[in-house]
Design an enzyme around this catalytic site. Structure first.
Site, PDB file in Angstrom:
ATOM      1  N   LYS A  19       0.841  -1.196   0.000  1.00  0.00           N
ATOM      2  CA  LYS A  19       0.000   0.000   0.000  1.00  0.00           C
ATOM      3  C   LYS A  19       0.878   1.250   0.000  1.00  0.00           C
ATOM      4  CE  LYS A  19      -1.789   2.593   3.149  1.00  0.00           C
ATOM      5  NZ  LYS A  19      -1.643   3.906   2.493  1.00  0.00           N
TER       6      LYS A  19
ATOM      7  N   GLU B 163      10.454   0.628  10.077  1.00  0.00           N
ATOM      8  CA  GLU B 163      11.423   1.704   9.826  1.00  0.00           C
ATOM      9  C   GLU B 163      10.702   2.992  10.146  1.00  0.00           C
ATOM     10  OE1 GLU B 163      14.506   1.327   8.704  1.00  0.00           O
ATOM     11  OE2 GLU B 163      14.546  -0.679   7.848  1.00  0.00           O
TER      12      GLU B 163
ATOM     13  N   CYS C 287      13.624  10.536   6.796  1.00  0.00           N
ATOM     14  CA  CYS C 287      13.637  10.008   8.161  1.00  0.00           C
ATOM     15  C   CYS C 287      15.018  10.115   8.796  1.00  0.00           C
ATOM     16  CB  CYS C 287      13.170   8.571   8.147  1.00  0.00           C
ATOM     17  SG  CYS C 287      14.006   7.625   6.890  1.00  0.00           S
TER      18      CYS C 287
ATOM     19  N   GLU D 247      10.582  15.127  15.636  1.00  0.00           N
ATOM     20  CA  GLU D 247      10.862  15.121  14.204  1.00  0.00           C
ATOM     21  C   GLU D 247       9.966  16.147  13.512  1.00  0.00           C
ATOM     22  OE1 GLU D 247       9.615  11.617  12.056  1.00  0.00           O
ATOM     23  OE2 GLU D 247      11.577  11.556  11.088  1.00  0.00           O
TER      24      GLU D 247
HETATM   25  P1  NAD Z   1       2.438   7.684   8.545  1.00  0.00           P
HETATM   26  O1  NAD Z   1       2.880   6.728   9.574  1.00  0.00           O
HETATM   27  O2  NAD Z   1       1.292   8.563   8.854  1.00  0.00           O
HETATM   28  O3  NAD Z   1       2.062   6.929   7.205  1.00  0.00           O
HETATM   29  C1  NAD Z   1       2.883   5.964   6.620  1.00  0.00           C
HETATM   30  C2  NAD Z   1       2.011   4.979   5.881  1.00  0.00           C
HETATM   31  O4  NAD Z   1       1.228   4.267   6.813  1.00  0.00           O
HETATM   32  C3  NAD Z   1       1.032   5.586   4.887  1.00  0.00           C
HETATM   33  O5  NAD Z   1       0.942   4.732   3.767  1.00  0.00           O
HETATM   34  C4  NAD Z   1      -0.283   5.588   5.671  1.00  0.00           C
HETATM   35  O6  NAD Z   1      -1.415   5.550   4.834  1.00  0.00           O
HETATM   36  C5  NAD Z   1      -0.151   4.318   6.455  1.00  0.00           C
HETATM   37  N1  NAD Z   1      -0.922   4.259   7.688  1.00  0.00           N
HETATM   38  C6  NAD Z   1      -1.407   5.283   8.443  1.00  0.00           C
HETATM   39  N2  NAD Z   1      -2.051   4.803   9.529  1.00  0.00           N
HETATM   40  C7  NAD Z   1      -1.972   3.453   9.471  1.00  0.00           C
HETATM   41  C8  NAD Z   1      -2.417   2.381  10.317  1.00  0.00           C
HETATM   42  N3  NAD Z   1      -3.086   2.625  11.441  1.00  0.00           N
HETATM   43  N4  NAD Z   1      -2.127   1.118   9.960  1.00  0.00           N
HETATM   44  C9  NAD Z   1      -1.426   0.849   8.847  1.00  0.00           C
HETATM   45  N5  NAD Z   1      -0.995   1.804   7.999  1.00  0.00           N
HETATM   46  C10 NAD Z   1      -1.250   3.097   8.316  1.00  0.00           C
HETATM   47  O7  NAD Z   1       3.723   8.487   8.184  1.00  0.00           O
HETATM   48  P2  NAD Z   1       3.913   9.563   7.050  1.00  0.00           P
HETATM   49  O8  NAD Z   1       3.472  10.869   7.598  1.00  0.00           O
HETATM   50  O9  NAD Z   1       3.313   9.113   5.776  1.00  0.00           O
HETATM   51  O10 NAD Z   1       5.501   9.495   6.853  1.00  0.00           O
HETATM   52  C11 NAD Z   1       6.351  10.228   7.603  1.00  0.00           C
HETATM   53  C12 NAD Z   1       7.045   9.393   8.660  1.00  0.00           C
HETATM   54  O11 NAD Z   1       7.705   8.262   8.086  1.00  0.00           O
HETATM   55  C13 NAD Z   1       8.114  10.162   9.354  1.00  0.00           C
HETATM   56  O12 NAD Z   1       7.982  10.030  10.739  1.00  0.00           O
HETATM   57  C14 NAD Z   1       9.413   9.522   8.871  1.00  0.00           C
HETATM   58  O13 NAD Z   1      10.481   9.615   9.717  1.00  0.00           O
HETATM   59  C15 NAD Z   1       9.018   8.140   8.600  1.00  0.00           C
HETATM   60  N6  NAD Z   1       9.895   7.521   7.605  1.00  0.00           N
HETATM   61  C16 NAD Z   1      10.804   6.594   8.027  1.00  0.00           C
HETATM   62  C17 NAD Z   1      11.673   6.006   7.123  1.00  0.00           C
HETATM   63  C18 NAD Z   1      12.669   4.970   7.579  1.00  0.00           C
HETATM   64  O14 NAD Z   1      13.225   4.281   6.755  1.00  0.00           O
HETATM   65  N7  NAD Z   1      12.917   4.830   8.841  1.00  0.00           N
HETATM   66  C19 NAD Z   1      11.609   6.347   5.779  1.00  0.00           C
HETATM   67  C20 NAD Z   1      10.680   7.291   5.372  1.00  0.00           C
HETATM   68  C21 NAD Z   1       9.817   7.865   6.312  1.00  0.00           C
END
Ligand code: NAD
Length: 478
Positions: free
Chosen positions: A184, A258, A292, A389
């Site tokens: 997804k 991650e 991230c 962050e």
């Molecule tokens: P998010 O957690 O809101 O969303 C990430 C994904 O999860 C999206 O596809 C979203 O639709 C989905 N999602 C949301 N709620 C969910 C749930 N309850 N169950 C399953 N899936 C769900 O994060 P974001 O705002 O899209 O991304 C930013 C964050 O991602 C930042 O905190 C960043 O640090 C982190 N990030 C980490 C890495 C890494 O490799 N460590 C890489 C990129 C981003």
């Protein structure tokens, strides 16, 4: 220092043929969702609607998992590694052939500068598929036993900051190890994942090996909680990561997370300053700081603090913010209105807590979501902008006197994803690297990625590794 005037140099959009609406990619075909719900994806630089995308409900997720299970049992897990490798090589080659189209599409949907999608994201996507294609027939030499077995069906959820690259990080190792996937993409950036589905068709990948379901958090939840999957791979916020860990705790699913970061980028007094300035800029303003592992906390040794800040401000005044499709653009659009609101809020908190805020003179476009490169000085360890962050182009600067103090401050974070060290002294690099609680430590560089190198976090940055030999473990029954 005045900015050079460049004429606009926009990359043409003509190479991308957007469909008006996109279905779900299940069992090798695009089709509508069961309950007919759709949402729109927009260009964050202009707020123009790019396409309508299907919102997958639980019944669609169930169809996708069933297709992936069938493909796993009857096709993919039965193929010898050398046959799986051929498909992965083919995908890598098609990504290269369609690189310009993918780069333009990524910049349109995400808002990142074309220079980055063209020179970083898409080449790395191809590299991940090439690298894992190489592993597919050599898994018995990876150090996980003589005949490592795949896990089954992987449910994968990714964020919006590197849409196609995060897809590659998830799908390439899963397929190389013999698993099938339901992925997804994030709700604000689904278009390159859907184009990747076309690439799977073009590569004649057997139906059901890769399934792409679009939607927001509810779709993600339905996927990770589905009883038919064997493995959950998630990249996103720590908050959602925690929720997923809880949901999977009572199941047999193998989980890798991650999550977020608040990396320290540490500049010692003997560092080559010009090189360090480039590393600081790349560390926090690359991809608008939506990274991230961004170097969002700059720790500068007190003796060189005035020089570093003056050089940094001079350099930031030369950054060009604007049209992501212009080849001269350094800083693109913030990915969504929601993310912009979060960046604004935390920046206001920074000021209210007493830090000094600075941005170079910079005209922001009227339409779309924009935030200027921003530096906070006078930041203390307790400030929220030093702990949380921001996930935007906002740098918090702190100072230190001794290596021990730098280390103490760097490790004083709930996160532990990455760190950077700038010094000419090799012994100091090693001393720091062995003590920093961070999954990746860069020395005299920052934000460099390679499929051969494992990536992942300590503490609240998550668990598991992606990339390299270590990353294979997440997709093998070991
Ligand atoms: P998010 O957690 O809101 O969303 C990430 C994904 O999860 C999206 O596809 C979203 O639709 C989905 N999602 C949301 N709620 C969910 C749930 N309850 N169950 C399953 N899936 C769900 O994060 P974001 O705002 O899209 O991304 C930013 C964050 O991602 C930042 O905190 C960043 O640090 C982190 N990030 C980490 C890495 C890494 O490799 N460590 C890489 C990129 C981003």
């Amino acid at each position: 220092m005045p900015k050079f005037e460049y004429a606009p140099a926009p990359e043409s959009r003509a190479i991308v043929s957007l469909r008006e609406s996109y279905g779900l990619f299940i069992d090798g075909e695009f089709g509508p969702g069961v309950d007919g719900r759709v949402f729109k994806t927009i260009s964050p630089a202009t707020e123009e609607v790019l396409a309508e995308v299907t919102e997958a409900g639980p019944a669609d997720v169930d169809r996708a998992v069933t297709a992936a299970r069938k493909a796993y049992e009857h096709t993919w897990s039965q193929l010898p590694g050398r046959e799986r490798a051929k498909y992965l090589f083919r995908i890598a080659r098609i990504v290269q052939e369609r690189a310009r189209e993918l780069a333009v599409l990524e910049s349109l949907d995400n808002g990142k500068p074309i220079r980055e999608s063209r020179d970083v994201d898409i080449p790395l996507v191809a590299a991940h598929f090439f690298y894992h294609a190489g592993w597919a027939d050599k898994l018995e030499y990876a150090g996980y036993g003589p005949a490592p077995r795949p896990l089954g069906v992987a449910g994968q959820v990714i964020p919006w900051n590197f849409p196609l690259l995060m897809l590659a990080w998830k799908i390439a190792p899963a397929l190389a190890c013999g698993n099938t996937v339901v992925l997804k993409p994030a709700e604000t950036t689904p278009l390159t994942a859907l184009t990747f589905a076309e690439i799977c068709q073009q590569a004649d990948l057997p139906p059901g090996v890769v399934n792409i379901v679009t939607g927001a958090g509810e779709t993600g939840r339905a996927l990770v909680e589905h009883p038919g999957i064997d493995k959950v791979a998630f990249t996103g916020s720590t908050e959602v990561g925690r929720e997923i860990a809880r949901a999977c705790a009572s199941s047999r699913k193998k989980v890798t997370l991650e999550l977020g970061g608040k990396a320290a980028n540490i500049v010692f007094e003997d560092a080559p300053v010009d090189q360090a300035i480039e590393g600081i800029v790349n560390g926090i303003f690359f991809n608008q700081g939506h990274v991230c592992c961004a170097g969002s906390r700059l720790l500068v040794q007190e003796s060189v603090y005035p020089e570093v800040i003056a050089s940094l401000q001079r350099r930031l005044a030369t950054l060009r913010l604007g049209d992501p499709l212009d080849k001269n653009t350094d800083v693109g659009a913030i990915n969504s209105a929601a993310q912009l609101a979060k960046i604004r809020e935390l920046s206001e908190v920074g000021e209210a807590e007493g830090a000094q805020r600075w941005s170079p003179p910079c005209e922001l476009p009227v339409k779309g979501f924009w935030f200027p490169p921003t530096v906070f000085t006078g930041v203390s360890q307790a400030h929220r902008i030093a702990r949380e962050e921001v996930f935007g182009p906002v740098l918090s600067v702190l100072t230190f006197r001794t290596p021990a103090e730098a280390l103490e401050k760097a490790n004083n974070s709930p996160y532990g994803l990455s760190a950077g060290v700038w010094t000419e002294k090799g012994s100091l690099i090693l001393w720091m690297a062995t003590r920093l609680r961070a999954g990746v430590v860069w020395a005299n560089t920052f934000n460099k990625f390679d499929p051969t190198s494992p990536f992942g976090g300590y503490k609240e940055s998550g668990y598991g590794r992606e990339g390299g030999r270590h990353g294979l473990e997440a997709y093998l029954d070991v």
